[in-house]
Design a protein around this motif. Structure first.
Motif, PDB file in Angstrom:
ATOM      1  N   SER A 291       0.838  -1.193   0.000  1.00 45.12           N
ATOM      2  CA  SER A 291       0.000   0.000   0.000  1.00 45.12           C
ATOM      3  C   SER A 291       0.879   1.252   0.000  1.00 45.12           C
ATOM      4  O   SER A 291       1.833   1.355   0.783  1.00 45.12           O
ATOM      5  N   GLU A 292       0.566   2.158  -0.917  1.00 45.29           N
ATOM      6  CA  GLU A 292       1.263   3.445  -0.947  1.00 45.29           C
ATOM      7  C   GLU A 292       0.236   4.563  -0.897  1.00 45.29           C
ATOM      8  O   GLU A 292      -0.945   4.388  -1.229  1.00 45.29           O
ATOM      9  N   HIS A 293       0.697   5.724  -0.521  1.00 42.69           N
ATOM     10  CA  HIS A 293      -0.208   6.850  -0.271  1.00 42.69           C
ATOM     11  C   HIS A 293       0.259   8.073  -1.048  1.00 42.69           C
ATOM     12  O   HIS A 293       1.457   8.347  -1.164  1.00 42.69           O
TER      13      HIS A 293
ATOM     14  N   ASP B  99      -4.871   6.186  -0.487  1.00 41.99           N
ATOM     15  CA  ASP B  99      -4.084   4.960  -0.539  1.00 41.99           C
ATOM     16  C   ASP B  99      -4.363   4.210  -1.835  1.00 41.99           C
ATOM     17  O   ASP B  99      -5.466   4.254  -2.388  1.00 41.99           O
TER      18      ASP B  99
ATOM     19  N   GLU C   6      -3.070   0.284  -3.761  1.00 45.20           N
ATOM     20  CA  GLU C   6      -2.269  -0.929  -3.768  1.00 45.20           C
ATOM     21  C   GLU C   6      -1.477  -1.005  -5.069  1.00 45.20           C
ATOM     22  O   GLU C   6      -2.025  -0.809  -6.162  1.00 45.20           O
TER      23      GLU C   6
ATOM     24  N   VAL D 112       2.955   4.645  -6.288  1.00 44.73           N
ATOM     25  CA  VAL D 112       1.593   5.131  -6.426  1.00 44.73           C
ATOM     26  C   VAL D 112       1.446   6.171  -7.522  1.00 44.73           C
ATOM     27  O   VAL D 112       0.476   6.158  -8.284  1.00 44.73           O
TER      28      VAL D 112
END
Length: 465
Positions: A6-8, A13, A15, A24
């Protein structure tokens, strides 16, 4: 199921595949811009240019005490791997994109950050330890990184194209020497003109390529002025004093090219003039290559009902219905390449004109057009040399027969008989089907020795000087 992490970002967020080096920002760009199906990783020069800029930036930030040695070493090692050919498959965003190249810059930041994290012994996505923006993109903006990377990429592309053009030039020069003794009729406006040699005709093709190589090399000099250190609009906000000079010096050292910082970074950040100039030179090369290929197709037309003065090598069957037909497919391919380069030049022209205020947002399509033009022209030159020019054969008997019956020989009698009388001889020869020498002798206007001297091959094909 594929493992994810998971990145933001500012949108929330997301995946992404756990084994991906991109993150991301790249994932959103891939979703937003599925346009051409050709990712930036398919253009190695551009990927290497991006990595070189990021490596130079990291070294400059280290010099200025902004980036610690461990992170700098990891970033520069990752960049060195990419410049050597690694991870190009991770540069996945489409070259045509909104955002003035931001997606490309972030794709590079994320790939470099995640590889650097691995080198430091950490997991991909562990950005608290090394961040794509805070560390890989330190003291930078897309608006100085992206155009500088394009400049660096195109300087490499110039070298490749120039080498391919030299290869083709040498092929034509060899044929010029081989065909030096073959006398033929020259043509202007597709009508018979005065004699020349086939060697002179092929020598001109070689000279045109040499002239265009010189123009290409001249245009490459404009690419050596970069706006690295300008950051967002040319004011250098968030880049410390001395950064621009240090980053440029490192870029020059890494690439072996004498890059210099633009005198006015505000101007340089918004001005794609160098790209326009280089594109114009590529169009010049394409147009003249296509003209040469049109000539090769005319000279080889036939084999029975055309000019038939040369034969191009047969590289494939030419028809699904006509047995034995062979087409000039290599020159046809080169001419179609020329059309794409001309179209790409128009795209560069329109994109450059469309820039507004402190930034040109349309540099992605400029990068794509120039990258494509360089790649296509480089391949076309080598293919034309290897699969066409090297195998060309001459038909001297056909050319000699046409010279003997040419009305254009009357031109050589002008100094002896004057234009009016030479015209009368030409008209009579054309009307009766006799040769110009026969008509002149029958009229008693010249002696046989005078005719032989006036129409000797040495006199007919002498180059002016």
């Amino acid at each position: 199921m594929t493992k994810t992490r998971s990145e933001h970002d500012l949108l929330g967020d997301l995946e992404v595949p756990a084994d991906a080096y991109w993150g991301v920002h790249t994932a959103r760009a891939v979703a937003n811009f599925p346009v051409t199906g050709t990712p930036i990783g398919r253009f190695p020069f551009l990927v290497r240019g991006l990595a070189a800029v990021k490596q130079a930036a990291a070294l400059a930030n280290r010099d200025l005490g902004l980036l610690d040695a461990a992170r700098c070493d990891a970033i520069t090692a990752a960049c060195a791997e990419i410049r050597a050919g690694a991870l190009h498959d991770q540069f996945v965003v489409d070259l045509i994109q909104g955002g003035a190249g931001t997606s490309t810059n972030m794709n590079a930041n994320e790939v470099i950050a995640n590889r650097a994290l691995e080198l430091l012994g950490h997991e991909k996505g562990d950005y608290a330890r090394l961040h794509p923006n805070d560390h890989v993109n330190m003291s930078q903006s897309t608006n100085d990184v992206y155009p500088t990377a394009i400049n660096a990429a195109l300087t490499e592309a110039v070298d490749e194209l120039e080498a391919a053009m030299a290869h083709l030039e040498a092929a034509f020069a060899r044929k010029a020497a081989q065909f030096a003794a073959h006398l033929k009729v020259g043509r202007t406006q597709l009508q018979d003109a005065v004699p020349m040699t086939l060697g002179q005709e092929f020598g001109a093709f070689a000279v045109m390529l040499g002239e265009d190589r010189a123009r290409l090399r001249e245009s490459a000099a404009l690419l050596l002025e970069v706006n690295l250190g300008a950051t967002a609009i040319g004011t250098g906000l968030n880049a410390p004093a001395g950064y621009a000079a240090r980053a440029c010096a490192h870029l020059a050292e890494l690439t072996g090219r004498p890059f210099v910082t633009a005198a006015d970074l505000v101007e340089a950040t918004q001005d794609p003039g160098a790209f326009v100039h280089v594109s114009g030179v590529l169009k010049r090369i394409a147009i003249k290559l296509s003209k040469t290929c049109n000539d090769l197709r005319l000279l080889s037309s036939g084999p029975r009902a055309g000019l038939g003065e040369i034969s191009l090598p047969a590289v494939q069957a030419g028809s699904s219905i006509m047995p034995g037909k062979v087409n000039p497919v290599i020159p046809e391919m080169v001419t179609q390449v020329a059309y794409t380069v001309i179209a790409d030049d128009l795209a560069v022209t329109l994109a450059a004109e469309a820039g507004q205020l402190q930034l040109n947002a349309f540099e992605p399509v400029i990068a794509r057009a120039l990258s494509q033009s360089f790649a296509h022209l480089t391949a076309a030159c080598r293919l034309l040399a290897d699969r066409c020019v090297d195998g060309i054969e001459a038909h001297p008997e056909i050319m000699a027969e046409r010279v003997a019956s040419s009305i254009g020989l009357a031109t050589a009698l002008n100094p002896l008989l004057g234009y009016r009388m030479a015209t009368e001889i030409a008209q009579e020869a054309l009307r009766t089907g006799r040769s110009v020498p026969d008509v002149a002798l029958e009229r008693g206007l010249l002696t046989p020795d005078e005719v032989r001297a006036a129409l000797s091959p040495e006199r007919l094909v002498v180059s002016g000087g």
